[in-house]
Design a protein around this motif. Sequence first.
Motif, PDB file in Angstrom:
ATOM      1  N   LEU A 142       0.838  -1.195   0.000  1.00 59.04           N
ATOM      2  CA  LEU A 142       0.000   0.000   0.000  1.00 59.04           C
ATOM      3  C   LEU A 142       0.876   1.249   0.000  1.00 59.04           C
ATOM      4  O   LEU A 142       1.910   1.293   0.670  1.00 59.04           O
ATOM      5  CB  LEU A 142      -0.885   0.026   1.244  1.00 59.04           C
ATOM      6  N   ASP A 155      -5.183   6.426  -1.558  1.00 56.46           N
ATOM      7  CA  ASP A 155      -4.262   5.312  -1.364  1.00 56.46           C
ATOM      8  C   ASP A 155      -3.988   4.629  -2.703  1.00 56.46           C
ATOM      9  O   ASP A 155      -4.857   4.576  -3.564  1.00 56.46           O
ATOM     10  CB  ASP A 155      -4.844   4.283  -0.393  1.00 56.46           C
ATOM     11  N   CYS A 178       4.313  10.232  -0.096  1.00 55.36           N
ATOM     12  CA  CYS A 178       3.621   8.969   0.181  1.00 55.36           C
ATOM     13  C   CYS A 178       3.219   9.021   1.650  1.00 55.36           C
ATOM     14  O   CYS A 178       4.050   9.240   2.521  1.00 55.36           O
ATOM     15  CB  CYS A 178       4.522   7.764  -0.055  1.00 55.36           C
ATOM     16  N   THR A 179       1.904   8.843   1.935  1.00 52.00           N
ATOM     17  CA  THR A 179       1.473   8.936   3.336  1.00 52.00           C
ATOM     18  C   THR A 179       1.034   7.601   3.913  1.00 52.00           C
ATOM     19  O   THR A 179       0.530   7.571   5.020  1.00 52.00           O
ATOM     20  CB  THR A 179       0.301   9.911   3.514  1.00 52.00           C
ATOM     21  N   GLU A 180       1.162   6.517   3.163  1.00 53.09           N
ATOM     22  CA  GLU A 180       0.848   5.218   3.778  1.00 53.09           C
ATOM     23  C   GLU A 180       2.169   4.496   3.967  1.00 53.09           C
ATOM     24  O   GLU A 180       2.872   4.232   2.981  1.00 53.09           O
ATOM     25  CB  GLU A 180      -0.097   4.413   2.878  1.00 53.09           C
ATOM     26  N   TYR A 181       2.499   4.151   5.227  1.00 49.19           N
ATOM     27  CA  TYR A 181       3.790   3.561   5.527  1.00 49.19           C
ATOM     28  C   TYR A 181       4.031   2.337   4.634  1.00 49.19           C
ATOM     29  O   TYR A 181       3.208   1.430   4.577  1.00 49.19           O
ATOM     30  CB  TYR A 181       3.852   3.158   6.999  1.00 49.19           C
ATOM     31  N   CYS A 182       5.179   2.327   3.933  1.00 48.70           N
ATOM     32  CA  CYS A 182       5.384   1.308   2.901  1.00 48.70           C
ATOM     33  C   CYS A 182       6.747   0.639   3.002  1.00 48.70           C
ATOM     34  O   CYS A 182       7.216   0.042   2.048  1.00 48.70           O
ATOM     35  CB  CYS A 182       5.196   1.924   1.521  1.00 48.70           C
ATOM     36  N   HIS A 186      10.188   4.744   3.134  1.00 49.66           N
ATOM     37  CA  HIS A 186       8.892   5.434   3.059  1.00 49.66           C
ATOM     38  C   HIS A 186       9.041   6.954   2.995  1.00 49.66           C
ATOM     39  O   HIS A 186       8.406   7.618   2.182  1.00 49.66           O
ATOM     40  CB  HIS A 186       8.061   5.015   4.270  1.00 49.66           C
TER      41      HIS A 186
ATOM     42  N   THR B 158      -1.257  -5.265   5.520  1.00 44.63           N
ATOM     43  CA  THR B 158      -0.862  -6.166   4.434  1.00 44.63           C
ATOM     44  C   THR B 158      -0.882  -5.370   3.128  1.00 44.63           C
ATOM     45  O   THR B 158      -1.597  -4.375   3.043  1.00 44.63           O
ATOM     46  CB  THR B 158      -1.852  -7.324   4.324  1.00 44.63           C
ATOM     47  N   PRO B 159      -0.187  -5.807   2.088  1.00 47.51           N
ATOM     48  CA  PRO B 159       0.688  -6.970   2.035  1.00 47.51           C
ATOM     49  C   PRO B 159       2.112  -6.703   2.552  1.00 47.51           C
ATOM     50  O   PRO B 159       2.934  -7.615   2.472  1.00 47.51           O
ATOM     51  CB  PRO B 159       0.715  -7.310   0.547  1.00 47.51           C
ATOM     52  N   LEU B 160       2.373  -5.506   3.101  1.00 50.00           N
ATOM     53  CA  LEU B 160       3.728  -5.247   3.630  1.00 50.00           C
ATOM     54  C   LEU B 160       4.079  -6.285   4.694  1.00 50.00           C
ATOM     55  O   LEU B 160       5.152  -6.884   4.673  1.00 50.00           O
ATOM     56  CB  LEU B 160       3.793  -3.836   4.219  1.00 50.00           C
ATOM     57  N   THR B 319      -9.596   7.005   2.778  1.00 50.19           N
ATOM     58  CA  THR B 319      -8.829   7.204   1.539  1.00 50.19           C
ATOM     59  C   THR B 319      -8.443   5.892   0.871  1.00 50.19           C
ATOM     60  O   THR B 319      -7.725   5.892  -0.104  1.00 50.19           O
ATOM     61  CB  THR B 319      -7.521   7.986   1.813  1.00 50.19           C
ATOM     62  N   SER B 320      -8.905   4.755   1.425  1.00 48.44           N
ATOM     63  CA  SER B 320      -8.409   3.462   0.931  1.00 48.44           C
ATOM     64  C   SER B 320      -9.119   2.988  -0.312  1.00 48.44           C
ATOM     65  O   SER B 320      -8.838   1.908  -0.811  1.00 48.44           O
ATOM     66  CB  SER B 320      -8.561   2.411   2.017  1.00 48.44           C
ATOM     67  N   ASP B 394      -3.517   9.977   7.922  1.00 52.66           N
ATOM     68  CA  ASP B 394      -2.120   9.521   7.897  1.00 52.66           C
ATOM     69  C   ASP B 394      -1.093  10.658   8.006  1.00 52.66           C
ATOM     70  O   ASP B 394       0.016  10.562   7.489  1.00 52.66           O
ATOM     71  CB  ASP B 394      -1.825   8.672   6.654  1.00 52.66           C
ATOM     72  N   PRO B 462       3.622  13.893   6.773  1.00 49.53           N
ATOM     73  CA  PRO B 462       3.023  12.571   6.897  1.00 49.53           C
ATOM     74  C   PRO B 462       3.556  11.859   8.139  1.00 49.53           C
ATOM     75  O   PRO B 462       4.655  12.157   8.618  1.00 49.53           O
ATOM     76  CB  PRO B 462       3.480  11.828   5.638  1.00 49.53           C
ATOM     77  N   ARG B 464       5.045   8.631  10.359  1.00 51.68           N
ATOM     78  CA  ARG B 464       6.040   7.584  10.142  1.00 51.68           C
ATOM     79  C   ARG B 464       7.131   8.010   9.160  1.00 51.68           C
ATOM     80  O   ARG B 464       7.605   7.221   8.369  1.00 51.68           O
ATOM     81  CB  ARG B 464       5.351   6.306   9.675  1.00 51.68           C
ATOM     82  N   TYR B 465       7.481   9.321   9.209  1.00 52.58           N
ATOM     83  CA  TYR B 465       8.521   9.834   8.323  1.00 52.58           C
ATOM     84  C   TYR B 465       9.822   9.988   9.099  1.00 52.58           C
ATOM     85  O   TYR B 465       9.891  10.682  10.108  1.00 52.58           O
ATOM     86  CB  TYR B 465       8.094  11.190   7.730  1.00 52.58           C
TER      87      TYR B 465
END
Lengths: 340, 556
Positions: A142, A155, A178-182, A186, B158-160, B319-320, B394, B462, B464-465
């Motif tokens: 994602l 997304d 990118c705002t969805e942790y990937c 990221h 998922t799928p990460l 937003t998914s 997010d 964002p 988790r940066y």
Amino acid sequence: MWDFPIFPKQASTVASSVDNLTLFILSYNVLITAGVFVCLIFCAVYFRQRHKDEVGEQTHGGLLLEISWAVIPTIICLVTFWWGVKVYAELVVPPADATDVYVVGRQWMWKTQYPTGHKEINTLHVPLGKPVKLTITSEDVLHSFWIPAFRVKADAVPGRYTTLWFEATVPGEHRLFCTEYCGTEHSRMIGKVVVHDEADYQKWLTEEAEFGDALQGRKLFTKLQCVTCHAGESQAKAPILEELYMKRVPIGFDKGSPTAPGTSVLVDENYLRESIRYPSAKIVAGWQHPSIMPAYDESLVSEDDLFQVIAYIKSLRRGQTPPRIEATTQPRALGAPQGK
Amino acid sequence: MSTTVSELKAKGVPFVNNEPSKVTYLNHENTVASWLLTLDHKRIGVMYLISMTFMFLLGGIFAGIIRAELITPKGDMLSSDFYNKTFTAHGVIMVFFVLIPAVPASLGNFIMPLMLGAKDVAFPRLNLMSWYLYVIGAVFTLLAMLLGGVDTGWTFYTPLSSTYSNGNVMVVAAGLFILGFSSILTGLNFIVTIHRMRAPGLTWFRLPLFVWALYATSIIQLLGTPVIAITLSLLGLERVLGVGIFDPRLGGDPILFQHLFWFYSHPAVYIMILPPLGVASELVTTFSRKPIFGYQMIAGSSLAIAIFSFIVWAHHMFTSGISPYAAMFFSLLTFSVAIPSGIKVFTWLGTMWRGSIVNDSPMWFAYGFIGLFTIGGLTGLFLSTLGTDIHLHDTYFVVAHFHYVMVGGAIVGLMGGLHFWWPKMFGRMYNEPLAKLSAFFVFAGFNLTFFPQFLLGYLGMPRRYHEYPAEMQVMNVFSTAGALVLGLGYIMPMIYLTYAAFWGPKASKNPWGATTLDWTATDSPPTPHNFEGQPVVTEEPYHYKSTENKEHALAH
């Protein structure tokens, strides 16, 4: 040091709608918070215990107050909800004349594809004052495509398409995240949106243009043997695809079909995608289930190529499907040079 | 001036208990085995408190590392991989090992049977087993971190997590699977206890509000937690056996994981916040010396929040690519949680109005709790509103919002509860000025840490940066500075409360003049079986009489 921004610039037509709604919610947030804090401090000081045997007024509530602080917030919430839906409708419904751009996310970059067929990495060129519709997917995990200055986000989901649209109002460069942790990189999956005025955009398009997406898709249509069955002939072994895009088609009655009989489905990008990747998922009424078509997974057709095949199917007008033996009809591709 | 504990002592109020030491749950047996094999809900509560404090320290250290890295825009202190593993560890530890069990497993275990007039919970052995499951779950999780960590984020999207992540996802998943049963069994135990073990005369509408909050929480624990167990099992099936459930390459659907994950994890937010809401109700009425305003509204709003919590999960997924109609539906339902939450805040203010407020340190924490919970709740409205959530989803705005609710709410509520019940739990008083200073540091430090993050989120940072644009540095520096103050506010009570538990001045049976059975019918600290004889309840809680009458009543 002190001249840092605290509010993002407004660079799209929807940005001010989103900000106005924000200011509305903020205004009553500030009022309620201030009210609660003032009341807390006032009570703590004014109603403090003055002798050690003192107790408070031995009352247990008040019906009128209790009803009013249930009803008034309900009204505020309903107004906010409704306003939110109106702004959301602006955000999710693209104008019919929007220019298509396709976006594929992967660890850790954004790939953009234009109607003209060429591709870029981590950069999106768009015209000023023209609606642009992005169709987004992912090759792996994602991701999420966000342009703060435009207040839009969607997304990138592997296995399906999501869309967002905007109309840029400020020329120049804007940040893209990118705002969805990937995964590991990221925070480096970032890029820029370059907004050109009309003349610059046309210049950029012609300089960069190679082949139209639809034209490329047409080649793939033959190469992948689609044309063998989806031929524009009466004895075709599969549904004819001409002028199919955005029509509703009935779904078959077959017992094995997971979809309830008698329903219909809108032929949009997601349905086309699903029918190529998993042909038996939703079979058009009258055709055999399970489908005789092979499933075109990533090993046969990449996400980039899939966008081109779909662009070709979208462009097909009546009588344009090539016969099984290659003929000379050309698809009409946006911005693509006609003929070869 | 308000009357503080120290002033009461100076005035000769029998606040300090000078009787010779008696047999209590703390001193009747002293071996290590008598703690590790205990069936006493009070000792189990204390063991939960110790193990949770350990996990909280670990999670706090990870938070400190994150804030230190974010002082500069470039990722110059840690590698991206290490940073990602750090915030994952912070999230997993704080959410699953601190916030979810925080109040129910520690204070709930200790206080709830006392409030009911019961000798213990309904299933004491199950209660001990819950604690061991917690410890085993923690061992698995810490083992995964020692083996090299996990970099999926606490949400395990998922799928990460199922295909791409290079970490020890299955070890953590196994730990959380085991931990889940700890939560389920505690919920089950509490529901049965509240139904079956109330003292004679303690009808449902005479229950203290903390018990109502725990009851609502237990319903969520019992009904919601199995879903996360199933979700983690499915994740394991896909990751280990390659069964296609979430990965589209295997024919799965990654959005399905989000539906399943949030079907538990949104209600889990209310597992975290409902018990502290109950604590706040107890604090506000006790220290205002006034009956709670609208008892039935508060009890009912706890149940309403528990029920609504199950039907709002998709607001994490606007937003998914879910259907716009589903998005509208879930947005509307989400607002329904705002109403009972608002009612709680207003009823606390209504309780304080015309009260006779004693501004002791537990009340200071209650003020902090109400203030932070109000901000946390109200900023949630930006996220339940579709038009604004698309921009904010997010981002650091979300980070700020849920820290206001979970830390400002759950942790500050827990701290208030600990300061309130500490004299009951250990029979000793702590240093009151230090406690007030800690409450101030927590409130000020918390706001300095997390308020700038609202602005950062709207501006475009964002979550988790590891690295961020240079123009966002100043507010990140504020945030890190606040974290230092906040950390000080946390470490102080760890020291002075521990000191007080051993060496503080002895506390009387009911130093705050509260009205519920945990204060009126038990000693401080309680005897091993809580009560001498069976207490009987004859009236609704929270009828405060003047202190002199109370002392008179206690005399015979």
